[in-house]
Write a protein that holds these residues in place. Structure first.
Motif, short mmCIF file in Angstrom:
data_model
loop_
_atom_site.label_atom_id
_atom_site.label_comp_id
_atom_site.label_asym_id
_atom_site.label_seq_id
_atom_site.Cartn_x
_atom_site.Cartn_y
_atom_site.Cartn_z
N UNK A 303 0.82 -1.21 -0.04
CA UNK A 303 -0.07 -0.09 -0.13
C UNK A 303 0.75 1.24 0.01
N UNK A 304 1.91 1.18 0.99
CA UNK A 304 2.52 2.45 1.07
C UNK A 304 4.02 2.25 0.25
N UNK A 305 4.39 1.17 0.03
CA UNK A 305 5.77 0.91 -0.72
C UNK A 305 6.72 1.21 0.40
N UNK A 306 7.07 2.24 0.83
CA UNK A 306 7.90 2.41 2.21
C UNK A 306 7.65 3.52 2.82
N UNK A 307 7.44 3.40 4.10
CA UNK A 307 6.72 4.37 5.03
C UNK A 307 7.96 4.83 6.03
N UNK A 308 8.71 5.87 5.93
CA UNK A 308 9.51 6.28 6.92
C UNK A 308 8.92 6.62 8.18
N UNK A 309 9.81 6.18 9.37
CA UNK A 309 9.47 6.39 10.68
C UNK A 309 10.16 7.51 11.21
N UNK A 310 9.66 8.42 11.84
CA UNK A 310 10.06 9.64 12.37
C UNK A 310 10.70 9.40 13.64
N UNK A 311 10.02 8.55 14.45
CA UNK A 311 10.55 8.41 15.84
C UNK A 311 9.81 7.08 16.41
N UNK A 312 10.43 6.86 17.64
CA UNK A 312 9.58 5.74 18.06
C UNK A 312 9.51 5.91 19.79
N UNK A 313 8.66 5.19 20.48
CA UNK A 313 8.71 5.31 21.81
C UNK A 313 8.77 3.87 22.38
N UNK A 314 9.66 3.78 23.61
CA UNK A 314 9.71 2.45 24.21
C UNK A 314 10.08 2.74 25.56
N UNK A 315 9.23 1.99 26.63
CA UNK A 315 9.49 2.26 27.94
C UNK A 315 9.33 3.67 28.42
N UNK A 316 8.33 4.39 27.92
CA UNK A 316 7.99 5.86 28.43
C UNK A 316 9.03 6.73 28.06
N UNK A 317 9.86 6.32 26.90
CA UNK A 317 11.05 7.20 26.68
C UNK A 317 10.67 7.30 25.06
N UNK A 318 10.95 8.68 24.49
CA UNK A 318 10.71 8.57 23.05
C UNK A 318 12.11 9.05 22.51
N UNK A 319 12.39 8.48 21.35
CA UNK A 319 13.46 8.89 20.46
C UNK A 319 13.20 9.19 19.24
N UNK A 320 13.83 10.31 18.53
CA UNK A 320 13.82 10.90 17.27
C UNK A 320 14.67 10.51 16.30
N UNK A 321 14.53 10.04 14.96
CA UNK A 321 15.51 9.81 14.04
C UNK A 321 15.84 10.82 13.51
N UNK A 322 17.08 11.14 12.92
CA UNK A 322 17.68 12.27 12.58
C UNK A 322 17.10 12.56 10.85
#
Length: 356
Positions: A303-322
């Motif tokens: 459907x999307x072919x490729x969908x970039x991920x801008x950031x993720x959350x894990x154990x109540x902490x958020x991480x941004x990708x460059x």
């Protein structure tokens, strides 16, 4: 080799809906074209497919699809180039995977010519519904479900194979942030995670809704046993780029053998992009995010072919990708979509022309 079916009945609609559609503003999967393909399994065999007007289906309340969930589907796209040629992308892979899914759910497998000749006939009838605008396509949904009746917990004795199509724009719009799942599982060893079974997706909705309530758009699924390894991104396969290496998990009972996934791996290798197919731990991804070596994460699917991920959350902490200027995601997506839409050479033999 299956013989070509020459006697597919075509019953055309008396009134087209195409003039009511704004092809410059298409939502994904909301507008449906004039016709659909329909094929029945009864008396122990599949009967000749036919093209009929798109319309509701009448089923008995005891139809086993409602009670025991025998249902599988595929997702495909058709494209039209500037010369009005119609193109598909690796359609035989979709056919083969539909039968792999069917077999796992005790659904009778389809003959190849019923699938391919039926699909091509439908696309020719509704060829005007294939948009040419960049980023748009005719989304194709083949599916099979149990139409046989009865409350007894056993495989049905009758099934329907249907192909519906929908002119569609982009699947995702805007930034996608994901939550790494710590509690729920998409699938388990020995289960049906490798199949495109409807129930797999039904089970995803509740955990995904919980993630949405926390401000994320999707869930990163982890393994069912320890939740230590990432496996899929929502309804898509997942890729992680650490430094210059692209990594994706191996297929298994739990992970869908995605056609876009296979294409990305083959294409990346041909472009000398380092690729590893191996288990990816959550700890490795989190550590890479902390030390700056995590460059990209993206989902991959039809459907999307490729969908970039801008950031993720894990154990109540958020991480941004460059935010990178040149990403694997954008480069690989353009290479694949250029092949799909006949804008470039296809050295892999993925593109399939629907002869007029």
């Amino acid at each position: 080799m299956n013989a070509i079916i020459n006697d597919i009945e075509i019953i055309k609609t008396k009134t087209t809906k195409i003039n009511d559609v704004d092809f410059d503003d298409l939502k994904f999967g909301h507008v449906f074209s004039d016709h659909m393909l329909e094929c029945d399994f009864k008396d122990g065999k599949w009967h000749t497919p036919k093209v009929v007007p798109y319309a509701p289906i009448s089923l008995d309340p005891s139809a086993k699809i409602f009670h025991y969930g025998q249902s599988v589907f595929e997702g495909m796209k058709a494209y039209k180039d500037n010369d009005e040629n119609i193109w598909l992308f690796r359609p035989l892979d979709n056919f083969k995977r539909l039968n792999i899914s069917s077999k796992r759910l005790a659904i009778p497998e389809l003959p190849e010519n019923y699938f391919m000749d039926g699909l091509k006939t439908l696309l020719k009838v509704d060829s005007e519904w294939i948009p040419k605008k960049d980023g748009s396509s005719l989304y194709i949904r083949p599916f099979v479900f149990a139409s046989g009746n009865g409350f007894h917990a056993s495989p049905a004795d009758a099934y329907k194979f249907i192909i519906c199509t929908a002119p569609s724009g982009a699947y995702f719009a805007g930034e996608v942030r994901v939550l790494i799942e710590e509690t729920y599982s998409r699938s388990a060893n020995g289960g049906v995670g490798f199949a495109k079974a409807g129930g797999n997706y039904a089970g995803q909705f509740y955990p995904t809704q919980l993630a949405i309530e926390k401000g994320y758009q999707q869930v990163i699924w982890t393994d069912d046993n320890t939740h230590e390894y990432i496996e899929e991104a929502g309804a898509m396969n997942i890729f992680v780029r650490i430094n210059d290496t692209l990594i994706t998990g191996p297929t298994s009972d739990r992970i869908l053998d995605g056609i876009t996934r296979k294409s990305i791996i083959e294409l990346a290798k041909s472009e000398n992009i380092p690729v590893e197919v191996r288990k990816i731990s959550v700890a490795e991804v989190v550590e890479a995010a902390r030390n700056g070596s995590l460059k990209e994460m993206f989902g991959a699917g039809t459907a999307a072919v490729i969908s970039p991920i801008a950031g993720f959350g894990y154990k109540n902490e958020d991480f941004d990708l460059p935010e990178l200027e040149d990403t694997y995601a954008s480069y690989l997506k353009k290479r694949i979509t250029d092949i799909q839409t006949n804008k470039t050479e296809d050295p892999f033999g993925w593109r399939y022309k629907v002869e007029k």
